[in-house]
Motif scaffolding. Structure first.
Motif, short mmCIF file in Angstrom:
data_model
loop_
_atom_site.label_atom_id
_atom_site.label_comp_id
_atom_site.label_asym_id
_atom_site.label_seq_id
_atom_site.Cartn_x
_atom_site.Cartn_y
_atom_site.Cartn_z
N PRO A 5 0.79 -1.23 0.00
CA PRO A 5 0.00 0.00 0.00
C PRO A 5 0.82 1.29 0.00
O PRO A 5 0.26 2.37 -0.07
N ASN A 6 2.16 1.17 0.04
CA ASN A 6 2.97 2.38 0.15
C ASN A 6 4.12 2.41 -0.87
O ASN A 6 5.11 3.10 -0.67
N PRO A 48 0.48 5.71 2.23
CA PRO A 48 -0.60 4.88 1.68
C PRO A 48 -1.81 5.66 1.19
O PRO A 48 -2.38 5.33 0.14
N LEU A 51 -1.28 7.03 -2.36
CA LEU A 51 -0.80 6.10 -3.38
C LEU A 51 -1.42 6.37 -4.75
O LEU A 51 -0.71 6.54 -5.74
N TYR A 69 1.62 -0.59 -9.51
CA TYR A 69 1.64 -0.91 -8.10
C TYR A 69 2.67 -2.01 -7.87
O TYR A 69 2.90 -2.87 -8.73
N HIS A 362 -1.26 -3.67 6.55
CA HIS A 362 -1.45 -2.28 6.98
C HIS A 362 -0.73 -1.92 8.25
O HIS A 362 -0.83 -0.78 8.71
#
Length: 363
Positions: A5-6, A48, A51, A69, A362
């Motif tokens: 996510p980052n 995140p 993104l 991604y 997460h």
């Protein structure tokens, strides 16, 4: 989500200068993590919540060929533990995908405050780093069965061709016996057990026990643990009522209700938002049991139900999360924030059912 996510991967045309590439990343405040010089591709880091915004902005710059991604390529740890196929709770919380994010850490220690642990059990042997008995029982070993069952759910050996798979995979176990061979313990013994676990380096304390009566001494003990950065996971109780159950109802603890296979609340489980934080599988859970005769009437492995079992799932997940992020406050918050919304979320429990894979992505 099957991507990090980052992180983003950005590929540029061959003629674009490195100085211009660095200038673009500097403008967007996206540090370079790595690069593949052979085809002018860079892996960058971003917040995140930014993104998708960063990805869109990058695609508008001259010289950017494509923005991707950074997906997750899973190593596919498949448990070879012969009884894993019967562990519906572990499958329900997406454990196999979670184990391909992290295998946990031997540096993380879960203290099981319970009826003791059968430390010689083949699925636990070698994982228990200390044993302490605060009860009048003559041994810290488990003559009841409850404590060994909890320890197995949270931290049994995984992928060892034996028995079951523990959620936490690699954490060490602290056997702190605060309940006697009949499954009962005094407030003072439980409080001393909490303090002992904290002082001996526990990262997670599993409290699959409790009372409808509040205790200042217990509350002081859980506050002491929280102040020292220890996560406390506690069972919400088995009275099938919206009835405060301690220590779970103390704000220092993460309170856990029990679920059936279909994500409905177990008929015995206590409930009530906001004092019950979240839920986990807790009906007909297969786990380790003492290899000798015990109060459950089963040996080696067997099925038990309760918010106690649900609590052990959360403790195992907390250990996995701590292996990626040692900050207990972040782990505590992400445990709650990454739950799956199920029937009763917001009323029976403040949050939903744990999902190990999403939590690890997460944390």
């Amino acid at each position: 989500m099957n991507y990090l996510p980052n992180r983003l991967m950005v590929s540029f045309i061959p003629t674009l200068s490195r100085n211009r590439i660095l200038e673009i990343f500097d403008m967007l405040n996206t540090p370079i993590i790595d690069e593949i010089q052979e085809f002018n591709t860079y892996t960058i880091s971003t917040e995140p919540h930014l993104l998708n915004i960063i990805a869109k902005r990058l695609s508008n710059f001259y010289g950017v060929k494509h923005v991707d991604y950074d997906g997750i390529m899973e190593a596919q740890l498949i448990p070879n533990d012969p009884l894993f196929k019967y562990q519906w709770g572990a499958l329900k919380i997406n454990s196999t995908r979670a184990w391909n994010v992290t295998r946990g850490s031997t540096l993380v220690k879960i203290a099981i405050l319970d009826t003791g642990i059968n430390t010689r059990h083949p699925d636990i042997y070698g994982k228990v780093i200390l044993s302490k008995n605060f009860t009048l029982s003559p041994t810290s070993q488990d003559l009841n069965g409850h404590g060994t069952h909890i320890a197995g759910i949270a931290a049994a050996m995984t992928r060892n061709d034996v028995g079951i798979a523990g959620i936490g995979i690699n954490p060490k176990i602290m056997n702190v016996k605060v309940l006697d061979d009949n499954g009962q313990g005094s407030f003072s013994d439980v409080a001393r057990g909490i303090v002992y676990a904290v002082n001996n380096g526990a990262n997670v304390i599993n409290l699959s026990c409790g009372s409808v009566t509040s205790s200042t001494v217990i509350q002081n003990a859980v506050q002491y643990a929280q102040d020292k950065g220890v996560l406390l996971i506690a069972s919400a109780g088995n009275a099938a009522a919206n009835q405060l159950f301690y220590p779970a109802a103390y704000p220092q603890c993460i309170s856990v209700a029990a679920l059936e296979r279909n994500d409905t609340i177990a008929p015995f489980s206590n409930f009530g938002a906001p004092w019950v934080d979240l839920a986990a599988p807790g009906v007909s859970i297969l786990s380790t049991l003492p290899t000798q005769e015990n109060k459950t009437g089963q040996t080696d492995y067997g099925y038990l139900s309760g918010t106690s079992q649900a609590t052990a799932f959360v403790s195992g997940l907390a250990a996995l999360m701590l292996s990626l992020n040692p900050n207990p406050n972040i782990v505590r918050n992400k445990l709650k924030a990454t739950t799956v919304n199920i029937d009763g979320t917001g009323t029976l429990y403040q949050n939903g059912r744990i999902n190990a894979y999403i939590a690890l992505l997460h944390v």
